[in-house]
Design a protein around this motif. Structure first.
Motif: not given
Length: 247
Positions: A29-36, A59-65, A108-117
């Motif tokens: 989904d291209p909408a802005p999203h938070g990240s985890v 659930d709508g968040f970019a996530a990275l482990c 934060k560098s990913l397309e669509g990131a809203n800057g919140k982590v």
């Protein structure tokens, strides 16, 4: 909102400029999203942890482990990598913070990131979540039964695991804590002491303790799994991140 996601292994820049493996999932989904940033448990960078990463994406968040064991055992199984790192004294706190910072920067560098982590961790990752939230500027943190924030670890635990209560004045964001009433590490008295310290400091936090649940109650692949506690815990996590990581 669509639940379509993309997921797979990537390479990120971690502590000291090291190139380390990480597992990334994010919504299509291209909408802005938070990240985890997801911090894996002591047993390692395993299939169950990657499933958690994918769930956040659904659930709508970019996530990275980040694979915290990349340096010691890049090609080993999760069990063997965990054993190697434990034998070496565990993941150094400074390196952990650098790897989480690298993961946050990547998100934060990913397309669509809203800057919140935000950051979340389980078991040893819960302790490392508290460490990260006190060492970096983050927007939300979730500690899932992280031990040794308050008390010293018992003999036989990695030497890097030192109490972190003294860092509490530096907590940079709201903290959600999810704990088991039958857990020993951390026990209810330990989490109560942490809550009291955060109250004294005026730090925003929400702690929930589940009776009848012990350590690792989120782990669907273990006998410790407690469906009711885990289901309620997931609902609280998603509500918490929905409030604090929204655009």
């Amino acid at each position: 909102m669509s639940d379509a996601i993309t997921a797979g292994s990537v390479t990120i820049t971690g502590h000291g400029g090291d190139q380390i493996e990480a597992y990334l999932a994010r919504p299509l989904d291209p909408a802005p999203h938070g990240s985890v940033v997801v911090i894996h448990h002591m047993p390692g960078y395993d299939a169950a942890t990657k499933e958690i990463v994918r769930r956040f994406a659904v659930d709508g968040f970019a996530a990275l482990c980040p694979n915290l064991y990349s340096r010691e055992a890049p090609d080993a199984s999760p069990d063997d990598a965990s054993a190697a790192v434990r034998a070496a004294g565990g993941v150094p706190d400074e390196r952990l913070v650098g790897d989480v910072d690298g993961a946050a920067r990547h998100l934060k560098s990913l397309e669509g990131a809203n800057g919140k982590v935000g950051v979340i961790g389980y078991c040893s990752g819960g302790r490392q979540t508290f460490l990260s939230a006190c060492s970096l500027r983050l927007d939300a943190a979730v500690d899932c039964y992280g031990a040794f924030v308050v008390n010293d670890p018992p003999p036989g635990m990695p030497s890097s695991m030192k109490p972190l209560l003294g860092l509490a004045p530096d907590l940079s964001c709201p903290l959600l804590g999810l704990f088991g009433g039958d857990d020993q590490y951390p026990g209810p008295e330990e989490t109560a002491k942490l809550a009291a310290e955060l109250d004294k400091l005026g730090k925003t936090h929400e702690f929930h303790t589940y009776e009848g649940a012990g350590h690792a109650f989120f782990s669907v692949d273990r006998p410790s799994y407690r469906p009711e506690a885990a289901t309620d815990g997931w609902a609280r996590i998603l509500d918490f991140y929905g409030r604090h990581l929204a655009a």
